[in-house]
Design an enzyme around this catalytic site. Structure first.
Site, PDB file in Angstrom:
ATOM      1  N   GLN A 115      -6.147 -54.849  25.688  1.00 22.33           N
ATOM      2  CA  GLN A 115      -6.441 -53.788  26.482  1.00 22.33           C
ATOM      3  C   GLN A 115      -7.563 -54.388  27.227  1.00 22.33           C
ATOM      4  O   GLN A 115      -8.774 -54.495  26.590  1.00 22.33           O
ATOM      5  CB  GLN A 115      -6.774 -52.440  25.557  1.00 22.33           C
TER       6      GLN A 115
ATOM      7  N   TYR B 222     -13.812 -43.647  30.338  1.00 22.39           N
ATOM      8  CA  TYR B 222     -14.212 -44.912  30.585  1.00 22.39           C
ATOM      9  C   TYR B 222     -14.404 -45.351  32.203  1.00 22.39           C
ATOM     10  O   TYR B 222     -13.975 -44.547  32.793  1.00 22.39           O
ATOM     11  CB  TYR B 222     -13.670 -45.770  29.852  1.00 22.39           C
TER      12      TYR B 222
ATOM     13  N   ARG C  88      -3.187 -47.012  30.573  1.00 22.96           N
ATOM     14  CA  ARG C  88      -3.404 -45.898  29.737  1.00 22.96           C
ATOM     15  C   ARG C  88      -4.361 -44.892  30.485  1.00 22.96           C
ATOM     16  O   ARG C  88      -5.432 -45.134  31.068  1.00 22.96           O
ATOM     17  CB  ARG C  88      -4.034 -46.267  28.368  1.00 22.96           C
TER      18      ARG C  88
ATOM     19  N   GLY D 289      -0.935 -44.385  15.834  1.00 23.19           N
ATOM     20  CA  GLY D 289      -2.341 -44.676  15.895  1.00 23.19           C
ATOM     21  C   GLY D 289      -3.002 -44.391  14.413  1.00 23.19           C
ATOM     22  O   GLY D 289      -2.898 -45.642  13.585  1.00 23.19           O
ATOM     23  N   ARG D 290      -3.510 -43.277  14.009  1.00 19.98           N
ATOM     24  CA  ARG D 290      -4.116 -43.321  12.845  1.00 19.98           C
ATOM     25  C   ARG D 290      -3.063 -43.415  11.642  1.00 19.98           C
ATOM     26  O   ARG D 290      -3.547 -43.896  10.396  1.00 19.98           O
ATOM     27  CB  ARG D 290      -4.789 -41.787  12.580  1.00 19.98           C
TER      28      ARG D 290
ATOM     29  N   CYS E 239      -0.476 -40.176   7.093  1.00 20.62           N
ATOM     30  CA  CYS E 239      -1.866 -39.576   7.552  1.00 20.62           C
ATOM     31  C   CYS E 239      -1.740 -38.129   7.636  1.00 20.62           C
ATOM     32  O   CYS E 239      -1.073 -37.686   8.162  1.00 20.62           O
ATOM     33  CB  CYS E 239      -2.101 -40.200   8.999  1.00 20.62           C
TER      34      CYS E 239
ATOM     35  N   CYS F  77     -11.142 -43.326   8.774  1.00 18.25           N
ATOM     36  CA  CYS F  77     -10.499 -44.150  10.012  1.00 18.25           C
ATOM     37  C   CYS F  77     -11.633 -44.482  11.113  1.00 18.25           C
ATOM     38  O   CYS F  77     -11.036 -44.907  12.282  1.00 18.25           O
ATOM     39  CB  CYS F  77      -9.300 -43.483  10.403  1.00 18.25           C
TER      40      CYS F  77
ATOM     41  N   CYS G 216      -8.659 -46.047   5.117  1.00 11.17           N
ATOM     42  CA  CYS G 216      -8.114 -44.934   4.808  1.00 11.17           C
ATOM     43  C   CYS G 216      -8.326 -44.037   3.611  1.00 11.17           C
ATOM     44  O   CYS G 216      -8.446 -44.932   2.523  1.00 11.17           O
ATOM     45  CB  CYS G 216      -6.323 -44.917   5.068  1.00 11.17           C
TER      46      CYS G 216
END
Length: 643
Positions: A101, A171, A219, A315-316, A339, A346, A361
Site C-alpha cells: 500500500q 490522507y 482504497r 482486519g482486526r 474478534c 490492536c 489481542c
C-alpha cells in the site's frame, strides 16, 4: 461449507487463491529507520500461512514529507528495496500474494517525523492537527504523481505482486478526492470527476512504469463521515472514473482520521460497510473489496454471495486469529478466536507490556508474538489443577494441556466464563461469550478436563496430589461500609447481569459510573427502567477507549440515563441516597431499586491452603489483582508457557 470464500478470483490478471484479504493495518512493529523489523516479517508471514489469499502491507510512504509517524515504513528511495524484498519473500514462502500500500499523509503528516511543513490539496489544516499547510502547486502535484509511480516500481522490484493506492481515511489522495478538503481551482480540483484526477494520474503513471498487467487497487472511503465529506454517491461516481483510469479493483473502507470511524467498536454491527461496497460494486465492473468488522465466516460468505463485494478484507479479526481462513476451510469453527471489537490491544502501545509493543489481542496474546512465543512440550510433565473456569483459568488450562501437562479445571458454577460471561450480557457485547467457547474447545482438544459444580477445598486439592495449583478464582464486588447498604432494595450489578434479580418498569439508581455501572445501566434501560447513575468521578466510563466510550455514552444518552458526577454516597435510605456534591449535601429519592457497581476486589480464599499442600502455586487474573482482562490473560499466558 463456506465454499464461496475459497473460490479463486483475479485482480487484473493476477489470480488470488481465495476471497480472504488481510487489509493494510499498522502493525506497530516497524523501526525508526522506517524499515520492517524481524517481528514485522513474522507477523505478515503468519497471516499468509494462516490461509489468507492476499496480504496488503501497512502503508508505505512515497515521499519523506508525507510520513504519518516516526516509524512508518518507507518506499521513497531504493535503499528500502532489500528490506521490502525480505517481506515479500516471507509472505510468498507461506502461500499468499502481497500488495504494497503506497501512501502520503498530506495534512496528516507528523512534524516529528518530517521536520517540515505539511502539504495538502488545499491550504486548510486538518481539524485534528492545527498546523500550517502548504497547498501543493500544480507542478508539485505532478511531481508527487511521479513519486507514487516510482514507489510502485520499487514495490515491483521488491517482489510485490501489485500495489494499492491509499486513497482513504483523510490522507493525501483522499484529500484530493474529498470535497471537504479539496478547494483547488486547477485541473485537480472542482467537480467530483476532477477531484479524482490525482488518483487517476497516479494509476496511469504506475501502469506506464510497471506495465499494464501490474495490478493496481485503490482504497477509498465509501463514506467519509465528516462535515461536507464524500458521500457514497461521490465515492461511487469516483470509482467509475478510477476504473476508467486503469484501476484493477476498488477497496471500500470508511471514515477519516478526523471522524474516528475508520475502526469501529462492538457497538457497530459486523459487516456494516457492505451496504457501501454494494453500491460501489453496482457502479463498476472491476472487483470490489469490502472491509469493516467482518469477524464471522457466515457474514463474510454472505457479503460475497449477495454480490456486495468480490473479496472481504478481514482486519482486526486477522489480528485476533491469523489462522482464520485455515480454521474455516478445515471446519474448525469452534477453534476460531473471534474478534469482539473491544479495541484493547490492536492499536499497539499496550499497557500489558514494557517497552515498544506492536499490535496484539486481548483474548489471543500470541498475536504480535509470532516467531517469539511458541507453545513447546514441557521438559517435565506435571499434574496441574486450575481452580476457576473464567477466561484466565481456561487460557492457562488449554496451553498447559497442549504442552503435555495433566490438567484438571475445577469450577464451582455449572458453566464457564466468570466475569467475561457477565461482560457479554450488556447490549452489543455478545461476542465475548464466543471467547469462552473457544477456550473450552481448546481445552477439550488438548485434553484438559473441566469439572463443573464443584467447590474446591483444601481436602479436595489434597486428594488430587498435584504438582501445581493455579488459582483463577476471580473477584468479588466491593461492598463499602456505608449505612443502609444492606437494605432490601439494594442489589449488586452482578445480580442483574446474571439474571438473579429482574427489574423492569421501575426507577433505578446505579451507584458507580465505571464501565460495569454504565453497561448495567444500559442493560436496565432495555426493560423500560428510568435509570440514574451516581459516582464520585467526573465522567462516565473514563477508562474506556475513546471510540467505544463515544458510542456507549451516546447510547446512554439515547436511553435517557441521567448522571450525577462528583457525588459521594453518604447513606442509603429506603428509596434512595443521601450524598455530598462539592461540600453540599443532598438527597436523591423516589427510587424502587438501587444497584451497586463500585468495583471489584480479588477473591483468593485458597491461596494459603494451596501453598501449604503444594510447592508450586500461581494466582492469575483477578485472583491475583482485580483489574483489566487484557493484563490478566497476557500474564496468564506467560505463566502457562513456562510451567
Amino acid at each position: 461449507m463456506f465454499d464461496k470464500l475459497f473460490e479463486p478470483m483475479k485482480i487484473g490478471k493476477l489470480e488470488i487463491k481465495n476471497r480472504l484479504v488481510v487489509p493494510p493495518m499498522h502493525s506497530g512493529s516497524a523501526t525508526k529507520e522506517h524499515l520492517f523489523s524481524e517481528q514485522s516479517f513474522n507477523y505478515f508471514a503468519a497471516r499468509a500461512k494462516g490461509g489468507f489469499g492476499l496480504v496488503i502491507t501497512e502503508f508505505l510512504c512515497v515521499s519523506k514529507e508525507g510520513l504519518a509517524d516516526e516509524t512508518q515504513v518507507g518506499i521513497y528511495d531504493d535503499s528500502f528495496i532489500p528490506n521490502l524484498t525480505e517481506l515479500t519473500k516471507r509472505i510468498h514462502d507461506n502461500g499468499a500474494v502481497c500488495f504494497a500500500q503506497i501512501h502520503h499523509a498530506g495534512i496528516q503528516s507528523d512534524f516529528k517525523a518530517t521536520n517540515q511543513i505539511s502539504v495538502g490539496a488545499s491550504s486548510i489544516p486538518a481539524e485534528n492537527k492545527l498546523q500550517p499547510v502548504h497547498e501543493l502547486t500544480t507542478d508539485e502535484v505532478w511531481t508527487l504523481v511521479g513519486k507514487f509511480g516510482d514507489a510502485a516500481v520499487r514495490a515491483k522490484k521488491a517482489g510485490f505482486d501489485g500495489v494499492e493506492i491509499h486513497g482513504a481515511h483523510g490522507y493525501l489522495v483522499a484529500q484530493f478526492l474529498s470535497k471537504s478538503t479539496n478547494k483547488r481551482i486547477d485541473e485537480f480540483g472542482g467537480s467530483t470527476t476532477a477531484r479524482a484526477r490525482f488518483a487517476c494520474e497516479i494509476i496511469k503513471d504506475i501502469k506506464n512504469k510497471c506495465g499494464e498487467d501490474y495490478p493496481v487497487t485503490v482504497r477509498i472511503s465509501g463514506v467519509e463521515d465528516i462535515e461536507n465529506g464524500n458521500t457514497i454517491i461521490d465515492s461511487a461516481a469516483q470509482a467509475i472514473v478510477l476504473e476508467k483510469a486503469g484501476a484493477d479493483a476498488i477497496h471500500v473502507s470508511i471514515g477519516t482520521i478526523v471522524s474516528g470511524t475508520i475502526i469501529l467498536p462492538n457497538y457497530v454491527q459486523p459487516g456494516f460497510n457492505s451496504i457501501n461496497s454494494e453500491k460501489i460494486k453496482a457502479s463498476i465492473n472491476i472487483p470490489v473489496i469490502c472491509v469493516g468488522r467482518i469477524n464471522d465466516p457466515a457474514i463474510a460468505e454472505s457479503i460475497i454471495l449477495s454480490g456486495a463485494a468480490d473479496f472481504v478484507a478481514i482486519g482486526r479479526q486477522s489480528i485476533c486469529d491469523s489462522e482464520f481462513p485455515n480454521k474455516i476451510k478445515e471446519n474448525r469453527l469452534d477453534e476460531i478466536f473471534y474478534c469482539s471489537a473491544c479495541m484493547q490491544r490492536c492499536f499497539g502501545g499496550s499497557k500489558c507490556e514494557e517497552g515498544e509493543v506492536g499490535v496484539s489481542c486481548m483474548i489471543n496474546p500470541f498475536s504480535g508474538k509470532e516467531g517469539n512465543w511458541k507453545i513447546k512440550k514441557a521438559e517435565k510433565t506435571k499434574k496441574v489443577v486450575v481452580v476457576g473456569a473464567g477466561p484466565t483459568g481456561l487460557q492457562a488450562a488449554w496451553i498447559l494441556a497442549k504442552r503435555g501437562h495433566d490438567v484438571t479445571v475445577i469450577e464451582k458454577e455449572k458453566y464457564a466464563g466468570g466475569q467475561l460471561k457477565l461482560a457479554s450480557i450488556p447490549p452489543m457485547k455478545q461476542d465475548l461469550a464466543r471467547t469462552i467457547h473457544t477456550y473450552e474447545t481448546l481445552c477439550n482438544k488438548y485434553g484438559a478436563k473441566i469439572k463443573y459444580g464443584i467447590e474446591a477445598t483444601k481436602e479436595f486439592l489434597e486428594a488430587y496430589n498435584v504438582d501445581t495449583i493455579i488459582l483463577a478464582t476471580g473477584s468479588t464486588p466491593i461492598i463499602p461500609p456505608i449505612k443502609g447498604i444492606d437494605g432490601d432494595n439494594v442489589f449488586k450489578a452482578n445480580d442483574i447481569l446474571k439474571g438473579d434479580k429482574i427489574i423492569g418498569n421501575q426507577k433505578v439508581l446505579v451507584i458507580g459510573a465505571g464501565l460495569v455501572g454504565c453497561e448495567t445501566a444500559e442493560f436496565l434501560s432495555l426493560y423500560n427502567n428510568d435509570v440514574t447513575i451516581v459516582d464520585m468521578i467526573k465522567e462516565m466510563a473514563p477508562l474506556l477507549g475513546k471510540t467505544p466510550r463515544k458510542y456507549l455514552l451516546s447510547r446512554l444518552n439515547d436511553s435517557n440515563v441521567k448522571f450525577y458526577p462528583e457525588s459521594k454516597v453518604l447513606e442509603f435510605v429506603s428509596d434512595g441516597i443521601k450524598y455530598e456534591h462539592k461540600e453540599e449535601q443532598g438527597t436523591l429519592s423516589g427510587f424502587d431499586a438501587i444497584v451497586l457497581s463500585i468495583g471489584s476486589r480479588s477473591f483468593n480464599p485458597l491461596l494459603q491452603v494451596s501453598e501449604e499442600i503444594c510447592n508450586e502455586v500461581y494466582s492469575i487474573g483477578d485472583a491475583k489483582k482485580a483489574g483489566d482482562a487484557k493484563i490478566g490473560i497476557y500474564e496468564t499466558t506467560k505463566i502457562a508457557m513456562k510451567i
